[in-house]
Design an enzyme around this catalytic site. Structure first.
Site, PDB file in Angstrom:
ATOM      1  N   ARG A 179      -8.511  -0.357   4.640  1.00 20.40           N
ATOM      2  CA  ARG A 179      -7.675   0.688   4.030  1.00 20.40           C
ATOM      3  C   ARG A 179      -6.307   0.125   3.645  1.00 20.40           C
ATOM      4  O   ARG A 179      -5.656   0.654   2.746  1.00 20.40           O
ATOM      5  CB  ARG A 179      -7.501   1.866   4.992  1.00 20.40           C
ATOM      6  CG  ARG A 179      -8.799   2.620   5.203  1.00 20.40           C
ATOM      7  CD  ARG A 179      -8.587   3.893   5.999  1.00 20.40           C
ATOM      8  NE  ARG A 179      -7.365   4.520   5.576  1.00 20.40           N
ATOM      9  CZ  ARG A 179      -6.476   5.065   6.399  1.00 20.40           C
ATOM     10  NH1 ARG A 179      -6.686   5.070   7.680  1.00 20.40           N
ATOM     11  NH2 ARG A 179      -5.395   5.607   5.933  1.00 20.40           N
TER      12      ARG A 179
ATOM     13  N   CYS B 152      -5.036   7.702   9.542  1.00 22.23           N
ATOM     14  CA  CYS B 152      -5.128   7.147  10.893  1.00 22.23           C
ATOM     15  C   CYS B 152      -4.822   8.227  11.928  1.00 22.23           C
ATOM     16  O   CYS B 152      -3.895   9.020  11.746  1.00 22.23           O
ATOM     17  CB  CYS B 152      -4.129   5.990  11.041  1.00 22.23           C
ATOM     18  SG  CYS B 152      -4.636   4.514  10.176  1.00 22.23           S
TER      19      CYS B 152
ATOM     20  N   ASP C 281       4.666   0.711  12.085  1.00 19.63           N
ATOM     21  CA  ASP C 281       3.418   0.041  11.691  1.00 19.63           C
ATOM     22  C   ASP C 281       3.324  -1.376  12.248  1.00 19.63           C
ATOM     23  O   ASP C 281       2.236  -1.966  12.262  1.00 19.63           O
ATOM     24  CB  ASP C 281       3.297  -0.005  10.158  1.00 19.63           C
ATOM     25  CG  ASP C 281       3.068   1.372   9.569  1.00 19.63           C
ATOM     26  OD1 ASP C 281       2.628   2.268  10.308  1.00 19.63           O
ATOM     27  OD2 ASP C 281       3.335   1.549   8.366  1.00 19.63           O
TER      28      ASP C 281
ATOM     29  N   LYS D 254       0.837  -1.211   0.000  1.00 14.25           N
ATOM     30  CA  LYS D 254       0.000   0.000   0.000  1.00 14.25           C
ATOM     31  C   LYS D 254       0.866   1.251   0.000  1.00 14.25           C
ATOM     32  O   LYS D 254       0.630   2.184  -0.766  1.00 14.25           O
ATOM     33  CB  LYS D 254      -0.886  -0.002   1.258  1.00 14.25           C
ATOM     34  CG  LYS D 254      -1.547   1.329   1.544  1.00 14.25           C
ATOM     35  CD  LYS D 254      -2.357   1.302   2.824  1.00 14.25           C
ATOM     36  CE  LYS D 254      -1.610   1.637   4.080  1.00 14.25           C
ATOM     37  NZ  LYS D 254      -1.382   3.053   4.378  1.00 14.25           N
ATOM     38  N   ASN D 255       1.891   1.259   0.867  1.00 10.71           N
ATOM     39  CA  ASN D 255       2.663   2.490   1.038  1.00 10.71           C
ATOM     40  C   ASN D 255       3.630   2.756  -0.110  1.00 10.71           C
ATOM     41  O   ASN D 255       4.327   3.767  -0.110  1.00 10.71           O
ATOM     42  CB  ASN D 255       3.380   2.482   2.399  1.00 10.71           C
ATOM     43  CG  ASN D 255       2.361   2.617   3.537  1.00 10.71           C
ATOM     44  OD1 ASN D 255       1.202   2.968   3.297  1.00 10.71           O
ATOM     45  ND2 ASN D 255       2.782   2.312   4.753  1.00 10.71           N
TER      46      ASN D 255
ATOM     47  N   ARG E 110      -0.021  14.933  12.904  1.00  4.06           N
ATOM     48  CA  ARG E 110       0.708  14.544  11.687  1.00  4.06           C
ATOM     49  C   ARG E 110       0.833  15.770  10.785  1.00  4.06           C
ATOM     50  O   ARG E 110       0.157  15.883   9.759  1.00  4.06           O
ATOM     51  CB  ARG E 110       0.001  13.386  10.981  1.00  4.06           C
ATOM     52  CG  ARG E 110       0.008  12.111  11.818  1.00  4.06           C
ATOM     53  CD  ARG E 110      -0.695  10.966  11.141  1.00  4.06           C
ATOM     54  NE  ARG E 110       0.105  10.339  10.114  1.00  4.06           N
ATOM     55  CZ  ARG E 110      -0.302   9.290   9.394  1.00  4.06           C
ATOM     56  NH1 ARG E 110      -1.489   8.780   9.600  1.00  4.06           N
ATOM     57  NH2 ARG E 110       0.474   8.757   8.464  1.00  4.06           N
TER      58      ARG E 110
ATOM     59  N   ARG F 255      -4.287  10.035   4.483  1.00  2.00           N
ATOM     60  CA  ARG F 255      -3.068  10.840   4.597  1.00  2.00           C
ATOM     61  C   ARG F 255      -2.379  10.992   3.235  1.00  2.00           C
ATOM     62  O   ARG F 255      -1.754  12.006   2.935  1.00  2.00           O
ATOM     63  CB  ARG F 255      -2.134  10.128   5.591  1.00  2.00           C
ATOM     64  CG  ARG F 255      -0.729  10.658   5.689  1.00  2.00           C
ATOM     65  CD  ARG F 255      -0.663  11.918   6.509  1.00  2.00           C
ATOM     66  NE  ARG F 255       0.707  12.395   6.653  1.00  2.00           N
ATOM     67  CZ  ARG F 255       1.030  13.491   7.290  1.00  2.00           C
ATOM     68  NH1 ARG F 255       0.113  14.240   7.845  1.00  2.00           N
ATOM     69  NH2 ARG F 255       2.289  13.868   7.364  1.00  2.00           N
TER      70      ARG F 255
HETATM   71  C1  EPZ Z   1       4.202   6.792   6.240  1.00  2.00           C
HETATM   72  O1  EPZ Z   1       3.444   7.849   6.817  1.00  2.00           O
HETATM   73  C2  EPZ Z   1       3.268   5.612   6.153  1.00  2.00           C
HETATM   74  N1  EPZ Z   1       2.125   5.971   5.346  1.00  2.00           N
HETATM   75  C3  EPZ Z   1       2.825   5.201   7.561  1.00  2.00           C
HETATM   76  O2  EPZ Z   1       2.047   4.044   7.448  1.00  2.00           O
HETATM   77  C4  EPZ Z   1       4.049   4.900   8.404  1.00  2.00           C
HETATM   78  O3  EPZ Z   1       3.644   4.651   9.721  1.00  2.00           O
HETATM   79  C5  EPZ Z   1       5.004   6.102   8.388  1.00  2.00           C
HETATM   80  O4  EPZ Z   1       5.333   6.469   7.014  1.00  2.00           O
HETATM   81  C6  EPZ Z   1       6.317   5.843   9.121  1.00  2.00           C
HETATM   82  O5  EPZ Z   1       6.964   4.731   8.554  1.00  2.00           O
HETATM   83  C7  EPZ Z   1       2.205   5.996   4.022  1.00  2.00           C
HETATM   84  O6  EPZ Z   1       3.238   5.727   3.424  1.00  2.00           O
HETATM   85  C8  EPZ Z   1       0.971   6.294   3.268  1.00  2.00           C
HETATM   86  P1  EPZ Z   1       6.231  10.268   8.219  1.00  2.00           P
HETATM   87  P2  EPZ Z   1       3.965   9.336   6.781  1.00  2.00           P
HETATM   88  O7  EPZ Z   1       6.048  11.496   7.410  1.00  2.00           O
HETATM   89  O8  EPZ Z   1       4.660   9.589   5.502  1.00  2.00           O
HETATM   90  C9  EPZ Z   1       6.326  13.684  11.531  1.00  2.00           C
HETATM   91  C10 EPZ Z   1       0.135   2.697   7.683  1.00  2.00           C
HETATM   92  O9  EPZ Z   1      -0.463   2.161   8.652  1.00  2.00           O
HETATM   93  N2  EPZ Z   1       6.209  14.659  10.436  1.00  2.00           N
HETATM   94  O10 EPZ Z   1       7.490   9.493   8.073  1.00  2.00           O
HETATM   95  O11 EPZ Z   1       2.833  10.192   7.158  1.00  2.00           O
HETATM   96  C11 EPZ Z   1       5.024  12.902  11.726  1.00  2.00           C
HETATM   97  O12 EPZ Z   1       4.113  13.633  12.497  1.00  2.00           O
HETATM   98  C12 EPZ Z   1       0.638   4.114   7.767  1.00  2.00           C
HETATM   99  O13 EPZ Z   1       0.303   2.100   6.611  1.00  2.00           O
HETATM  100  C13 EPZ Z   1       6.301  16.011  10.708  1.00  2.00           C
HETATM  101  O14 EPZ Z   1       6.472  16.424  11.873  1.00  2.00           O
HETATM  102  O15 EPZ Z   1       5.009   9.287   7.961  1.00  2.00           O
HETATM  103  C14 EPZ Z   1       5.521  11.650  12.401  1.00  2.00           C
HETATM  104  O16 EPZ Z   1       5.667  11.873  13.777  1.00  2.00           O
HETATM  105  C15 EPZ Z   1       0.304   4.760   9.078  1.00  2.00           C
HETATM  106  N3  EPZ Z   1       6.189  16.896   9.671  1.00  2.00           N
HETATM  107  C16 EPZ Z   1       6.920  11.448  11.800  1.00  2.00           C
HETATM  108  O17 EPZ Z   1       7.258  12.689  11.191  1.00  2.00           O
HETATM  109  C17 EPZ Z   1       6.003  16.492   8.379  1.00  2.00           C
HETATM  110  O18 EPZ Z   1       5.923  17.353   7.480  1.00  2.00           O
HETATM  111  C18 EPZ Z   1       6.985  10.366  10.730  1.00  2.00           C
HETATM  112  O19 EPZ Z   1       6.005  10.635   9.734  1.00  2.00           O
HETATM  113  C19 EPZ Z   1       5.922  15.111   8.115  1.00  2.00           C
HETATM  114  C20 EPZ Z   1       6.028  14.214   9.150  1.00  2.00           C
END
Ligand code: EPZ
Length: 427
Positions: A402, A118, A310, A22-23, A123, A94
């Site tokens: 999802r 989620c 995850d 998915k990701n 986020r 997201r």
């Molecule tokens: C991706 O989310 C995945 N989703 C998530 O999987 C996964 O948990 C996550 O990466 C971490 O591996 C998709 O790929 C669609 P991040 P993403 O940006 O990109 C902070 C699932 O269940 N942050 O790496 O949203 C954020 O708040 C989902 O399949 C900022 O502060 O994750 C978090 O604490 C859930 N500012 C951390 O970084 C930003 O601009 C990591 O988020 C962006 C992120």
């Protein structure tokens, strides 16, 4: 209204192959907007987030076709595209954030009502926006929406991410492909799905180096053509099957997914007492259900290659019945363990303290009515129910859809007693 019923106590046996990740598929669908030729993603799973992405693509003027299991997009001119992302689609996942960069590049302006997904804690999208602003985009935040405009092409930059966000890394790679000159992105995410996006774009003609390391270099404005591409397998689905056999007992083989993609989770299962036979593209997992699992684990979920966030709720589901107290800390998300309420309803002693889940272990799990709070938390409750006595009813299974096309049917195929029930709403 749907529920999933799970009757615990059945051991699992068989072979299972995870779908495309998915990701990976979700950002790849957005990236196809950058391509001037048709793109086909092979064996794209039928998930509700994929359906939302297809609706979003169509809403902004793109053309999509499903050819059996493959998802294809056809090239459209910039005049046919619009940069207005409808609020219900933005709010549904997201991954709507992945449309910022391609639509900004193609149409010159994009408006995104802030994305949903989620509820794992705050986020923000500040890193996506900071990187795009550094490339010359004008960012306007108004209420719950963001509008980005460019006046002329984006410009290549040397930009350091304040933390290695997976999504922001993907956004900035896509933007850099359209920017004038060279972009250097530092402190990027190294997750396999980021590498998969780079491999996809490279197959289309992009010039990108450094994937899998903290520094990426992108030469912008290469013509991107179409491609037929097989996205990487879903390492979180593979981990879910591993958690299921650990919880229920039995022997399964997970094929067509390199164990290297979910090594940290397999190693955790091994430490709990699951026997694992590793191959290059498959893993066979065996657990004797009469022998208790070993607990006493201290897990720390963080960015790749650490233990994946995850998989943290899935690990928790395994540790509930293991002997010895365990702790899981999630560095990335403040509310990762909303599933703890469901675990407690099944009789587990577990407590959320900030980002930490404390698990007493040795639980005798009993069936309960529980609610899926989010995607992975829902999958974790399903896994825990496989080990519970009696029939658990899992409400709100839409969260699970999802990210897994049909997890109950997949587990039933391995011998679990697990099915989707459609309930009549009275009146
Ligand atoms: C991706 O989310 C995945 N989703 C998530 O999987 C996964 O948990 C996550 O990466 C971490 O591996 C998709 O790929 C669609 P991040 P993403 O940006 O990109 C902070 C699932 O269940 N942050 O790496 O949203 C954020 O708040 C989902 O399949 C900022 O502060 O994750 C978090 O604490 C859930 N500012 C951390 O970084 C930003 O601009 C990591 O988020 C962006 C992120």
């Amino acid at each position: 209204m749907q529920t999933i019923t799970i009757t615990g106590g059945q051991t699992l046996r068989g072979t299972i192959r995870p779908a495309a990740a998915k990701n990976s598929v979700l950002p790849l669908l957005a990236a196809t907007l950058l391509c001037s030729g048709p793109c086909c993603l092979r064996s794209a799973p039928e998930l509700s987030d994929v359906d939302t992405s297809l609706a979003l693509l169509q809403a902004v003027g793109a053309k999509t076709v499903r050819h059996g299991p493959d998802l294809c997009t056809l090239p459209v001119s910039a005049q046919e595209l619009c940069g207005e992302i409808p609020a219900p689609l933005a709010g549904a996942m997201r991954s709507s954030v992945f449309y910022l960069a391609p639509l900004l590049c193609r149409t010159g302006a994009v408006r995104l009502p802030l994305p949903g997904g989620c509820r794992l804690g705050p986020r923000p999208v500040d890193i996506h926006l900071a990187g795009l602003a550094a490339m010359g985009a004008r960012v306007e935040l108004e209420g719950d929406a963001v509008t980005l405009r460019r006046f002329g092409p984006l410009q290549g930059v040397d930009f350091t991410l304040r933390l290695p966000s997976v999504g922001a890394t993907m956004t900035l790679i896509m933007a850099a492909c359209c920017a004038m000159g060279t972009t250097v992105l530092r402190g990027v995410a190294c997750e396999p799905e980021v590498c998969d996006l780079v491999h996809f774009l490279r197959s289309c003609g992009a010039q990108i180096t450094g994937e899998g390391t903290p520094v990426l270099v992108v030469q912008g404005r290469r013509a991107l053509g179409g491609v037929t591409y097989q996205p990487m397998p879903d390492r979180i689905a593979a981990s879910t099957y591993g958690a299921a056999v650990a919880a229920a007992g039995g022997q399964i083989t997970v094929t067509d997914c390199a164990p290297a993609y979910y090594r940290a989770f397999l190693q955790f299962l091994q430490e709990c007492g699951v026997e694992i036979f590793w191959q290059e593209q498959a893993a066979t997992l065996y657990r004797d259900p009469t022998v208790p699992l070993r607990g006493g684990r201290h897990l720390y979920a963080n960015a790749w290659p650490a233990f994946a966030t995850d998989t943290a709720p899935l690990a928790a589901a395994v540790l509930l019945q293991a002997e010895g107290a365990s702790e899981i800390y999630d560095h990335l998300f403040a509310n990762r363990f909303a599933c703890a309420a469901g675990f407690a309803a099944m009789g587990a002693a577990c407590t959320v303290r900030g980002r930490m889940l404390q698990i007493a272990g040795s639980a005798h799990l009993e069936a309960a009515e529980v609610q899926a709070p989010d995607l992975r938390g829902g999958a974790a409750l399903l896994v825990a129910a496989l080990a519970a006595e009696g029939t658990t009813i899992l409400r709100d299974p839409g969260h699970i859809r999802r990210g897994y096309a049909d997890l109950p049917a997949e587990l039933a195929g391995l011998g679990a007693q697990c099915a989707v029930q459609r309930q009549r709403v009275p009146g």
